[in-house]
Every structure is written in C-alpha cells, then in structure tokens.
Write an enzyme that holds these catalytic residues in place. Structure first.
Site, PDB file in Angstrom:
ATOM      1  N   ASP A  13       0.772  -1.323   0.017  1.00  0.00           N
ATOM      2  CA  ASP A  13      -0.093  -0.050  -0.064  1.00  0.00           C
ATOM      3  C   ASP A  13       0.847   1.132  -0.058  1.00  0.00           C
ATOM      4  O   ASP A  13       0.539   2.292   0.667  1.00  0.00           O
ATOM      5  CB  ASP A  13      -1.027   0.111   1.255  1.00  0.00           C
ATOM      6  CG  ASP A  13      -2.054  -0.985   1.003  1.00  0.00           C
ATOM      7  OD1 ASP A  13      -2.404  -1.547   0.040  1.00  0.00           O
ATOM      8  OD2 ASP A  13      -2.268  -1.676   2.075  1.00  0.00           O
ATOM      9  N   ILE A  14       1.954   1.346  -0.677  1.00  0.00           N
ATOM     10  CA  ILE A  14       2.861   2.253  -0.739  1.00  0.00           C
ATOM     11  C   ILE A  14       2.518   3.080  -1.909  1.00  0.00           C
ATOM     12  O   ILE A  14       3.202   4.288  -2.178  1.00  0.00           O
ATOM     13  CB  ILE A  14       4.401   1.788  -0.522  1.00  0.00           C
ATOM     14  CG1 ILE A  14       5.095   2.955   0.094  1.00  0.00           C
ATOM     15  CG2 ILE A  14       4.858   1.610  -2.154  1.00  0.00           C
ATOM     16  CD1 ILE A  14       4.970   2.895   1.761  1.00  0.00           C
ATOM     17  N   GLY A  15       1.954   2.580  -2.961  1.00  0.00           N
ATOM     18  CA  GLY A  15       1.503   3.329  -3.958  1.00  0.00           C
ATOM     19  C   GLY A  15       2.148   2.965  -5.442  1.00  0.00           C
ATOM     20  O   GLY A  15       2.186   3.658  -6.342  1.00  0.00           O
ATOM     21  N   THR A  17       1.051   0.803  -7.692  1.00  0.00           N
ATOM     22  CA  THR A  17       0.180   0.452  -8.789  1.00  0.00           C
ATOM     23  C   THR A  17      -0.228   2.135  -9.166  1.00  0.00           C
ATOM     24  O   THR A  17      -0.394   2.242 -10.331  1.00  0.00           O
ATOM     25  CB  THR A  17      -1.034  -0.068  -8.306  1.00  0.00           C
ATOM     26  OG1 THR A  17      -0.727  -1.397  -7.802  1.00  0.00           O
ATOM     27  CG2 THR A  17      -2.098  -0.444  -9.362  1.00  0.00           C
ATOM     28  N   TYR A  18      -0.601   2.892  -8.489  1.00  0.00           N
ATOM     29  CA  TYR A  18      -0.814   4.287  -8.754  1.00  0.00           C
ATOM     30  C   TYR A  18       0.432   4.916  -9.589  1.00  0.00           C
ATOM     31  O   TYR A  18       0.383   5.460 -10.692  1.00  0.00           O
ATOM     32  CB  TYR A  18      -0.856   5.038  -7.288  1.00  0.00           C
ATOM     33  CG  TYR A  18      -1.569   6.721  -7.761  1.00  0.00           C
ATOM     34  CD1 TYR A  18      -2.770   6.962  -7.934  1.00  0.00           C
ATOM     35  CD2 TYR A  18      -0.359   7.701  -7.879  1.00  0.00           C
ATOM     36  CE1 TYR A  18      -3.315   8.076  -8.049  1.00  0.00           C
ATOM     37  CE2 TYR A  18      -0.758   8.734  -8.163  1.00  0.00           C
ATOM     38  CZ  TYR A  18      -2.286   9.310  -7.966  1.00  0.00           C
ATOM     39  OH  TYR A  18      -2.785  10.453  -8.423  1.00  0.00           O
ATOM     40  N   LYS A  38       1.886  -8.025 -13.768  1.00  0.00           N
ATOM     41  CA  LYS A  38       2.076  -8.461 -12.248  1.00  0.00           C
ATOM     42  C   LYS A  38       1.874  -9.841 -12.285  1.00  0.00           C
ATOM     43  O   LYS A  38       1.048 -10.452 -12.597  1.00  0.00           O
ATOM     44  CB  LYS A  38       1.264  -7.529 -11.564  1.00  0.00           C
ATOM     45  CG  LYS A  38       1.400  -7.685 -10.167  1.00  0.00           C
ATOM     46  CD  LYS A  38       0.559  -6.495  -9.301  1.00  0.00           C
ATOM     47  CE  LYS A  38       0.688  -6.629  -7.761  1.00  0.00           C
ATOM     48  NZ  LYS A  38      -0.006  -5.562  -6.957  1.00  0.00           N
ATOM     49  N   SER A  42      -3.447 -10.062  -5.055  1.00  0.00           N
ATOM     50  CA  SER A  42      -4.226 -10.588  -3.955  1.00  0.00           C
ATOM     51  C   SER A  42      -5.411  -9.610  -3.606  1.00  0.00           C
ATOM     52  O   SER A  42      -5.096  -8.191  -4.048  1.00  0.00           O
ATOM     53  CB  SER A  42      -3.582 -10.838  -2.791  1.00  0.00           C
ATOM     54  OG  SER A  42      -2.412 -11.712  -3.176  1.00  0.00           O
ATOM     55  N   GLU A 117       5.452  -4.893 -12.309  1.00  0.00           N
ATOM     56  CA  GLU A 117       5.103  -4.312 -10.760  1.00  0.00           C
ATOM     57  C   GLU A 117       5.075  -5.771  -9.837  1.00  0.00           C
ATOM     58  O   GLU A 117       4.551  -6.769 -10.137  1.00  0.00           O
ATOM     59  CB  GLU A 117       3.784  -3.942 -10.673  1.00  0.00           C
ATOM     60  CG  GLU A 117       3.524  -3.209  -8.928  1.00  0.00           C
ATOM     61  CD  GLU A 117       2.011  -2.703  -8.816  1.00  0.00           C
ATOM     62  OE1 GLU A 117       1.628  -2.809  -7.839  1.00  0.00           O
ATOM     63  OE2 GLU A 117       1.320  -2.592 -10.010  1.00  0.00           O
ATOM     64  N   ASN A 180       6.126   9.039  -3.224  1.00  0.00           N
ATOM     65  CA  ASN A 180       4.515   9.196  -3.283  1.00  0.00           C
ATOM     66  C   ASN A 180       4.160   9.897  -2.420  1.00  0.00           C
ATOM     67  O   ASN A 180       4.754  10.125  -1.100  1.00  0.00           O
ATOM     68  CB  ASN A 180       3.912   7.533  -3.464  1.00  0.00           C
ATOM     69  CG  ASN A 180       2.609   7.849  -3.885  1.00  0.00           C
ATOM     70  OD1 ASN A 180       2.241   8.659  -4.658  1.00  0.00           O
ATOM     71  ND2 ASN A 180       1.943   6.917  -3.456  1.00  0.00           N
TER      72      ASN A 180
END
Length: 227
Positions: A13-15, A17-18, A38, A42, A117, A180
């Site tokens: 959740d660090i970013g 994908t963004y 990727k 999950s 990723e 990010n």
C-alpha cells in the site's frame, strides 16, 4: 523483445500501482507500445459471474489508456487480501514459476516496453510450501532493473535505506526512487528526499503528489530506465 523495468516498494500500500499507472500513461502519451505485468494480485473483487477482477491491472489500464487486454496482465489473481504465498494456499492455486516466466515473456514479445510490478515489498514471497519463490527470483530470472517507490512521509528514511541495502546485498539493481504522497514545501518531505539520496546513493527521479494525473519527469529520462 521489449525493454523492461520492475517496480517495487518499501512495503504494501505504498502506491506502486498508482505510480505504475502514471508511468504507463507517460508511455501512452508518447505513443509507445507499452504494457503492464504483475505476477500475482491479492485482495480482488468478483464480477457478477464470479470471476475475479485483477484490480491493480484494471487501475493501470484505466489510468494509462493502454490497449493491452486485461487478461494478459496477471496470471495469478486471488480474492483473499493477504500475501500471494498465503492467498495461493488458502485458495488452492499455487504459483508456478514457469507459468510466470512464460506469460511475462509472451507480453515482452508483443510490446516494446514492459513495466512489471511486484506484490508488496521486495521481500514479499510468491510461494512458500514445498517450493519457495520470492520476487527476487523473478527479477533475477529476467535480469530486470528496479525502481523503488516510497512514501514521502515520516519513517521513510528507515524503510528506503533498509530496502536499498537489502537489494544491494542481493545484487538487485536499483535505478532510482520515486516518492509518493509528496508535498512540495513540506520540510519533512524535502529532508527525507535529501537523506534518502545521501544515505543510499540513489537519485529520487520524481515526486508524486496526491491526485497527480501525470508523472512530472521528462519522458527521455523515464525511457532510459528501461533495459
């Protein structure tokens, strides 16, 4: 075959994908034949027909506008929101390295640039039962260079330096860092940038602010990261 780059992060959740979406958008805007990959995702939702939606891939495709079919982007999609190695055990669908490499190679043959990723941070296991597969096994198998995504805020010096040192010790090449959630003028964020560059010897090549729809980096610099 394509030129490639692997996106990892200092944690989940660090970013990643963004930022990956913004990177692919940059390639799309410059009319390059680019794709996303990727190995495992999950925590995905289901369609009305029961099939799983590869959420990260869908986000990247939507943000970037790339034409790559969603079905090509990820060979292993799980519903359970845990590490892929555990999700695969719970759902009875273990990751096979040969399938991962084959599907990645298939994408590489069709596109000029591929952004791969990782799941979670660099130490996230893909499989941990009678077989043990780490993200770095995939990185090494295809000689991928990496880009490290980190949060700009409190605690990032520790997480960036530890991640960079681990990758260095394991001979995983890192091309640079992207921050990010960066706030220009925020003294903490600016100091974190300086300290991370100084302590790792890596360059922060771009900073992404909340809500950014473009990656503020010359395309030529971004493109040069791919090998």
């Amino acid at each position: 075959m394509s030129k490639n780059l692997f996106i990892t992060g200092t944690g989940t959740d660090i970013g990643k994908t963004y930022v990956a979406g913004l990177i692919l958008k940059k390639f799309q805007d410059n009319k390059k034949n680019a794709a996303y990959y990727k190995a495992a995702m999950s925590g995905n939702d289901r369609r009305p027909d029961g099939s799983l939606i590869p959420g990260d891939a869908l986000h990247v495709k939507t943000v970037s506008g790339i034409g790559e079919p969603l079905g090509e982007m990820c060979p292993y999609v799980y519903e359970t929101a845990v590490s892929p190695h555990l999700a695969s055990q719970i759902e009875g669908n273990p990751i096979d390295m040969e399938k991962v490499l084959q599907t990645f190679d298939d994408v590489c043959r069709r596109y000029d640039y591929v952004t791969a990723e990782g799941s979670g941070g660099i130490l996230c296991p893909l499989r941990f039962d009678d077989q043990k597969i780490q993200l770095e096994d995939f990185i090494r198998a295809r000689d991928l260079n990496c880009l490290l995504i980190a949060d700009a805020g409190l605690g990032t010096i520790n997480s960036v330096v530890l991640t960079a040192e681990y990758m260095k010790a394991h001979n995983i090449p890192v091309k640079g860092i992207i921050f990010n959630h960066y706030e220009p003028g925020n003294r903490l964020h600016e100091d974190n940038l300086f300290m991370c560059e100084t302590m790792t010897g890596l360059k922060v090549i771009a900073c992404v602010r909340d809500g950014d729809t473009d990656l503020e980096i010359p395309f030529e610099i971004l493109e040069a990261l791919y090998e």
